[in-house]
Design a protein around this motif. Sequence first.
Motif, mmCIF file in Angstrom:
data_model
loop_
_atom_site.group_PDB
_atom_site.id
_atom_site.type_symbol
_atom_site.label_atom_id
_atom_site.label_comp_id
_atom_site.label_asym_id
_atom_site.label_seq_id
_atom_site.Cartn_x
_atom_site.Cartn_y
_atom_site.Cartn_z
ATOM 1 N N ALA A 96 0.830 -1.208 0.000
ATOM 2 C CA ALA A 96 0.000 0.000 0.000
ATOM 3 C C ALA A 96 0.863 1.256 0.000
ATOM 4 O O ALA A 96 0.565 2.222 -0.719
ATOM 5 C CB ALA A 96 -0.933 -0.012 1.209
ATOM 6 N N VAL A 97 1.949 1.256 0.783
ATOM 7 C CA VAL A 97 2.828 2.419 0.843
ATOM 8 C C VAL A 97 3.480 2.684 -0.515
ATOM 9 O O VAL A 97 3.703 3.840 -0.901
ATOM 10 C CB VAL A 97 3.904 2.221 1.933
ATOM 11 N N SER A 98 3.756 1.615 -1.269
ATOM 12 C CA SER A 98 4.377 1.795 -2.583
ATOM 13 C C SER A 98 3.471 2.536 -3.555
ATOM 14 O O SER A 98 3.941 3.060 -4.563
ATOM 15 C CB SER A 98 4.758 0.426 -3.162
ATOM 16 N N LEU A 99 2.167 2.563 -3.250
ATOM 17 C CA LEU A 99 1.211 3.249 -4.118
ATOM 18 C C LEU A 99 0.665 4.523 -3.480
ATOM 19 O O LEU A 99 -0.273 5.120 -4.004
ATOM 20 C CB LEU A 99 0.034 2.314 -4.450
ATOM 21 N N ILE A 100 1.242 4.936 -2.352
ATOM 22 C CA ILE A 100 0.692 6.067 -1.605
ATOM 23 C C ILE A 100 0.762 7.359 -2.409
ATOM 24 O O ILE A 100 -0.040 8.282 -2.207
ATOM 25 C CB ILE A 100 1.441 6.236 -0.256
ATOM 26 N N GLY A 101 1.718 7.442 -3.339
ATOM 27 C CA GLY A 101 1.841 8.654 -4.141
ATOM 28 C C GLY A 101 0.822 8.751 -5.251
ATOM 29 O O GLY A 101 0.735 9.790 -5.919
ATOM 30 N N ASN A 158 5.324 -2.299 -11.317
ATOM 31 C CA ASN A 158 6.672 -2.111 -10.753
ATOM 32 C C ASN A 158 6.618 -1.677 -9.292
ATOM 33 O O ASN A 158 7.371 -2.185 -8.448
ATOM 34 C CB ASN A 158 7.449 -1.088 -11.581
ATOM 35 N N ASN A 159 5.737 -0.726 -8.988
ATOM 36 C CA ASN A 159 5.616 -0.266 -7.606
ATOM 37 C C ASN A 159 5.140 -1.384 -6.684
ATOM 38 O O ASN A 159 5.616 -1.512 -5.546
ATOM 39 C CB ASN A 159 4.653 0.918 -7.523
ATOM 40 N N LEU A 160 4.212 -2.200 -7.170
ATOM 41 C CA LEU A 160 3.717 -3.308 -6.352
ATOM 42 C C LEU A 160 4.818 -4.335 -6.098
ATOM 43 O O LEU A 160 4.949 -4.847 -4.981
ATOM 44 C CB LEU A 160 2.515 -3.975 -7.036
ATOM 45 N N TRP A 161 5.625 -4.636 -7.109
ATOM 46 C CA TRP A 161 6.729 -5.569 -6.928
ATOM 47 C C TRP A 161 7.701 -5.049 -5.879
ATOM 48 O O TRP A 161 8.182 -5.808 -5.027
ATOM 49 C CB TRP A 161 7.455 -5.802 -8.247
#
Length: 216
Positions: A96-101, A158-161
């Motif tokens: 979730a943090v990887s997609l916070i932006g 990519n962000n999820l990985w």
Amino acid sequence: MPFPPLTTTYSSGTVVPATDSASTYTTIPISSSDVVSRSIQNLSAFLSRCRPWMEFLATSSAIDVPSSVSDAGLRLRRNANYFSVNYAIIISACAAVSLIGAPIELIINGSVYFMWLILHFFREDPLLIWGRHVSDRAIVVSLVLVSIAAIWFTGALNNLWIGIGTGLLVSAIHGVLRNPEAIFLDENDAVSNGLIASKSTVSSPHGGGISYNLPL
């Protein structure tokens, strides 16, 4: 996920052997809203098994370097069993943090993730849509297609990985460095780790050190 039963129970209380044409569920089909509600209850029950975070973080005395590779593997296995829910939360949080932006990506992919939890991992009842039973295979295929579409639309692969990989790495480091010696093990954990004998194993009264398993 539900498995085909050996018998089928009808509302009248009659029990008959299951046949190829019989339903794969022993429970009476319920509405889709009740299926979702029960899945949410199962998810809540799973999260309630989360170990206290103060115990998870532990003190400096509980953190040390394993003495060997085999010891590291043993620690990782025991901690994975004991802190499984904590690790699942950490991995999900890192994703979730990887997609916070990108809030839109977070909402879309978070919704798809929630659908996997409710409709697949924590569902134990048959799903009916417009009075027709939806098979488990159809649900999985549908979820896979929705997941692919969501990732393609948001471009968040990519962000999820990175997020999932970070969560796995953090969990693995904790599992190796956290000394499990002081961790309380319940009876099932102790039996699986070979620390105590199962209740079903009883010594033979005739001696000779022979043991046998009583039927449960």
